[in-house]
Design an enzyme around this catalytic site. Structure first.
Site, PDB file in Angstrom:
ATOM      1  CB  ALA A   1      -1.083  -0.173   1.254  1.00  0.00           C
ATOM      2  N   GLY A   2       2.031   1.164   0.677  1.00  0.00           N
ATOM      3  CA  GLY A   2       2.783   2.317   0.651  1.00  0.00           C
ATOM      4  C   GLY A   2       3.558   2.719  -0.521  1.00  0.00           C
ATOM      5  CG  ASP A   3       6.228  -0.123  -2.111  1.00  0.00           C
ATOM      6  OD1 ASP A   3       7.044   0.704  -1.584  1.00  0.00           O
ATOM      7  OD2 ASP A   3       6.234  -1.329  -1.997  1.00  0.00           O
TER       8      ASP A   3
END
Ligand code: ADP
Length: 311
Positions: A253-255
């Site tokens: 999700a962060g990427d």
């Protein structure tokens, strides 16, 4: 619309599922196994490319079957891989991930070729930088290479976006690296590690963002998972709530957030809108299992925003 360049890691994830995790010395029978393309650099490159932005990845793979498969997958997602070096002296980066019955996990990352990224790779990067909208960096390659890449990005006048993940000890690097960074994007754990106090919500995120800016970073964006994102720019501070979704697994999700952010900036959108693109890409990715399989294509992304009255 201009291109985005990603300088970072490429991994093959090897995932086993078993009823529980083994203790030291124990052999257990598992019931599921799969491989999945990962690595923060590759994930971010795929996230940008799937949104239809020209994307080049600079990094290293080993001369092995995983390397060949990873290269093919990157190309299938539209990532330009001409600057990915096949390193004869190393194996491709792998993450051995054991998942137990309650979702608990053990992860061993062996960097392989990622651990050999150096000044030579920064040389290939420098050739690609002129005219790029953004350079995306993370911490899964050696720190001296990250610093040299950030310096090359700054010299070429390219916006440097650093995802300080996974969380590491910055030691002496902060004072050199931060002034070269236009946008830093830690999650709560990474932000806490960077500033030395716990970050667990908007108030502490605001303090962390201010501290990072004070140390030389241009804009600090603190990712707060399903609660949203706090931003501090040289001009203003603002909060963007998360999109409410049914989350399945937040791997990558962060990427996805960083990919959406960079895609918007490469499309000439202002920062506030870029943060909304990041939050949307992160939210979509949380609704689908896996790293790269969870990253949306442009049609899925546009539909998501249109359904919410944003496009
Ligand atoms: P990381 O994967 O680095 O830990 P986060 O979990 O904070 O980062 O996720 C990055 C961004 O993705 C968040 O800031 C948010 O915008 C979006 N996101 C992540 N998880 C969810 C969720 N459960 N619901 C909605 N959005 C999410």
């Amino acid at each position: 619309m201009t291109k985005v360049i990603v300088f970072g890691s490429i991994n093959m994830d090897l995932v086993t599922r078993s009823p529980r995790l083994p203790v030291a010395g124990e052999t257990l029978r598992g019931h599921d196994f799969f491989t999945a393309a990962g690595g923060k650099g590759a994930n971010q490159a795929v996230a940008v490319a799937r949104l239809g932005i020209p994307t080049q990845l600079v990094g290293r793979l080993g001369a092995d079957n995983f390397g060949r498969e990873l290269l093919t997958k990157l190309q299938a997602s539209g990532v330009e891989t001409g600057a990915v070096l096949v390193d004869e002296a190393a194996h491709s980066g792998v993450a051995a991930i054991a998942v137990g019955g309650r979702g608990e996990n053990h992860i061993i990352i062996v960097p392989g070729a990622n651990g050999r990224v150096n000044q030579e790779d920064v040389g290939r990067l420098s050739d690609l930088l002129p005219g790029a909208a953004a350079l995306l960096l993370q911490f899964e390659i050696p720190m001296p290479a990250v610093v040299a890449a950030a310096r090359a990005g700054r010299q070429a006048g390219v916006q440097v976006i650093l995802d300080p993940a996974p969380a590491i000890e910055m030691e002496n690097f902060a004072s050199v690296l931060y002034p070269l960074v236009d946008i830093i994007t830690p999650n709560e754990i990474e932000a806490g590690q960077l500033v030395g106090f716990a970050v667990d919500g908007q108030e502490t995120a605001a303090k962390a963002a201010a501290a990072l800016r004070q140390q030389g970073v241009g804009t600090a964006i603190v990712k707060l998972g399903d609660r949203g994102v706090f931003c501090a720019t040289p001009e203003e501070t603002f909060f963007v709530p998360a999109f409410p979704v049914q989350a399945v697994d937040t791997v990558a999700a962060g990427d996805a957030f960083n990919g959406g952010l960079a895609a918007a900036l490469a499309s000439g959108r202002p920062l506030r809108e870029a943060v909304v693109w990041g939050a949307a890409t992160g939210a979509i990715s949380a609704t689908i299992a896996g790293a790269q399989p969870s990253l949306p294509d442009r049609e899925t992304f546009d539909t998501f925003l249109r359904d919410r009255g944003i496009l």
